[in-house]
Write an enzyme that holds these catalytic residues in place. Structure first.
Site, PDB file in Angstrom:
ATOM      1  N   CYS A 220     -14.162   1.607   1.005  1.00  0.00           N
ATOM      2  CA  CYS A 220     -13.341   2.681  -0.353  1.00  0.00           C
ATOM      3  C   CYS A 220     -11.519   3.517   0.407  1.00  0.00           C
ATOM      4  CB  CYS A 220     -13.950   3.356  -1.661  1.00  0.00           C
ATOM      5  SG  CYS A 220     -15.174   2.201  -1.993  1.00  0.00           S
ATOM      6  N   HIS A 299     -13.224  11.698  10.260  1.00  0.00           N
ATOM      7  CA  HIS A 299     -14.458  10.362  10.419  1.00  0.00           C
ATOM      8  C   HIS A 299     -16.214  10.955  11.333  1.00  0.00           C
ATOM      9  CE1 HIS A 299     -16.614   6.082  11.789  1.00  0.00           C
ATOM     10  NE2 HIS A 299     -15.132   5.533  10.994  1.00  0.00           N
ATOM     11  N   HIS A 383      -1.620  18.246  -8.937  1.00  0.00           N
ATOM     12  CA  HIS A 383      -2.756  17.070  -9.563  1.00  0.00           C
ATOM     13  C   HIS A 383      -4.087  16.721  -8.480  1.00  0.00           C
ATOM     14  CE1 HIS A 383      -0.156  16.415 -13.075  1.00  0.00           C
ATOM     15  NE2 HIS A 383       1.129  16.491 -11.881  1.00  0.00           N
ATOM     16  N   HIS A 387     -11.622   9.331  -5.619  1.00  0.00           N
ATOM     17  CA  HIS A 387     -11.899   7.882  -5.665  1.00  0.00           C
ATOM     18  C   HIS A 387     -13.096   8.326  -6.364  1.00  0.00           C
ATOM     19  CE1 HIS A 387     -13.313   4.290  -4.575  1.00  0.00           C
ATOM     20  NE2 HIS A 387     -14.732   5.290  -4.006  1.00  0.00           N
ATOM     21  N   HIS A 416     -13.735   4.845 -16.357  1.00  0.00           N
ATOM     22  CA  HIS A 416     -14.331   4.368 -17.489  1.00  0.00           C
ATOM     23  C   HIS A 416     -13.572   3.386 -17.924  1.00  0.00           C
ATOM     24  CE1 HIS A 416     -14.430   3.808 -21.645  1.00  0.00           C
ATOM     25  NE2 HIS A 416     -15.617   4.670 -22.487  1.00  0.00           N
ATOM     26  N   ASN A 420     -15.514   1.173 -10.371  1.00  0.00           N
ATOM     27  CA  ASN A 420     -14.780   1.589  -9.180  1.00  0.00           C
ATOM     28  C   ASN A 420     -14.287   0.289  -8.336  1.00  0.00           C
ATOM     29  OD1 ASN A 420     -14.872   1.710  -6.416  1.00  0.00           O
ATOM     30  ND2 ASN A 420     -17.005   2.151  -5.813  1.00  0.00           N
TER      31      ASN A 420
END
Length: 492
Positions: A220, A299, A383, A387, A416, A420
């Site tokens: 993702c 990572h 802001h 994810h 909502h 995802n």
């Protein structure tokens, strides 16, 4: 009343401290400039003229000095990294025919897993607490009973989400396909031959010398990896346009087995895609929405637990799916901690860095049990785009970063409304903030994404101009209804 008074006083003390530290150099220079000005006023015009005449200027020295200044300036501007602009972006909006209300999802689950009632009950419990709404969408192949995850169906989904997002992007920016110099497509689990990037090149008849890349298996967080790759390419290729396509194809990855850890993605992942136009052209400076300030990648793949926490595998019956470990949140927390350690010094004001350093030294030297100081990232960003991997992910980051409900509103509402959508979710969140009319010139945006491997990547964007509320986009028909209240449990 005394407690309120003390809290107000403490607030102003903290604000005064931040202002003092952040403007320390200014406060230091003001007295020096005042002293110089007073001395000059005390001196008469003749004294000032005598001082000027006493200075001896040699022509060779003047020429050498001028050449040195020009040389240093040239080296500086030549070695200075090019400014990378985000001209615009577009998010795919699924048709209502792909909508999957809770009742439909559970009915399909009962029919597909009719011999496995415990798995159906598990999915219902997850869905009740997921934070997803009634308007999320799944591709057409998943609506069949049983699902038909064929190669043709997967390609059809890819063409539907990618082409619509790119068509909208070309319409927004006025960019012509022949002007695209760099193309990057990221899709983690669907990697056909020819690649998805080749599919895009074929559809839009892009140039034969285009630099194209197809990223797969990176989870993702691949959207920000694509941004990082585009940034590096734009640094070495002047006057270039880069197009990034971030998506996840759901059709071939819908798990039909009985393992609970592998059923979880079925409840969370939904269809979506985003197309992003990045550029290093100076002519795009005035129309670009954002410019890239920082991008940090972390990572944790060297650690075995991190490597296996999101793992594609077969179950005992041969069904392929994604296994999500119980340790996922703890591993994500460690990855976030490492990422914050790197990005903090780049973005935090001096006042927060000084407090953090003082806390660190105190714990090392005086008392290891001292509570560590958590920097206030709200001073660095206006802001936050976290994810939308799930309700637990957003809750954990809100708690660890001490964010308010408004700061994570874009992430919760995106989860909502769209679910995802993997690597493209960050762009739906950014679109939500714009659709609410909250983005002003100079505002800073922090995008945080997690991915298999395990990775935590973050990007910092600075708004280039005040953005008007868009009349189209994925939120155009529902933004007035948001934000909505999301209960802890939705009884099904």
């Amino acid at each position: 009343m005394p407690e309120f008074s003390s809290s107000v006083k403490l607030k102003y003390v903290k604000l005064g401290y931040q202002y003092l530290v952040n403007h320390f150099l200014s406060f230091l220079l003001i007295p020096i400039m005042a002293i110089v000005a007073v001395e000059l006023l005390r001196m008469g015009p003749e004294e000032i003229l005598n001082v000027w005449n006493s200075l001896q200027f040699d022509l060779v020295q003047v020429l050498c000095s001028s050449f040195f200044v020009i040389f240093i300036s040239t080296v500086y501007f030549m070695s200075k990294p090019r400014t990378i602009y985000l001209v615009d972006y577009s998010c795919y909006k699924p048709p209502v025919t792909c909508r999957v209300p809770f009742a439909t999802f559970m009915e399909h689950s009962r029919l597909i897993l009719k011999d496995k009632p415990k798995s159906v009950e598990f999915q219902m419990r997850i869905l009740e607490r997921s934070g997803l709404g009634e308007e999320t969408c799944l591709p057409p192949a998943i609506h069949y009973i049983p699902p038909t995850p064929t190669m043709d169906a997967a390609r059809s989904e890819a063409q539907m989400v990618i082409f619509e997002a790119m068509d909208d992007l070309f319409k927004k920016t006025g960019l012509k396909p022949k002007d695209v110099d760099i193309l990057i497509v990221n899709c983690s689990l669907f990697s056909p031959t020819p690649s998805l990037s080749a599919m895009v090149i074929n559809k839009y008849k892009l140039r034969s010398n285009i630099k194209s890349f197809n990223l797969s298996g990176m989870g993702c967080s691949a959207g920000l990896i694509s941004v990082d790759l585009a940034r590096d390419l734009l640094q070495v290729h002047p006057n270039s346009n880069a197009i990034i396509v971030s998506t996840e194809i759901i059709t071939p990855n819908y798990y039909q087995g009985n393992e609970r850890a592998m059923l979880l993605p079925n409840c969370l992942f939904r269809m979506g895609a985003a197309a992003i136009h990045m550029s290093n052209r100076r002519s795009d400076r005035w129309r670009a929405k954002y410019k890239l300030s920082h991008l940090v990648r972390t990572h944790r793949g060297a650690d075995d637990k991190s490597f296996y926490c999101v793992y594609e595998q077969e179950d005992k019956e041969g069904h392929v799916g994604i296994n999500l470990s119980k340790d996922l949140m703890a591993i994500a927390g460690e990855a976030l901690k490492a990422n914050i350690t790197t990005i903090g010094p780049l973005v935090l004001p001096a006042s927060e860095q000084l407090l953090f350093l003082t806390s660190l030294i105190g714990r090392k030297i005086f008392n290891p049990k001292w509570k560590p100081y958590i920097p206030d990232f709200k001073l660095a960003f206006e802001h936050f785009c976290i994810h939308a991997g799930g309700r637990a992910v957003i809750d954990e980051l809100q708690k660890n970063l001490q964010l308010s409900g408004e700061h994570v509103e874009a992430s919760r509402m995106t989860l909502h409304r769209f679910g995802n959508t993997s690597s493209s979710s960050l762009w739906y969140e950014l679109s939500y903030i714009e659709s609410k009319g909250r983005m002003r010139r100079g505002d800073r945006v922090w995008q945080i994404a997690f991915g298999s491997g395990f990775k935590c990547n973050s990007a910092v964007w600075k708004c280039n101009r005040t953005i008007k509320t868009p009349k189209d986009g994925p939120w155009s028909d529902c933004i007035d209804r948001y934000p909505v209240f999301i209960p802890e449990v939705v009884k099904l």
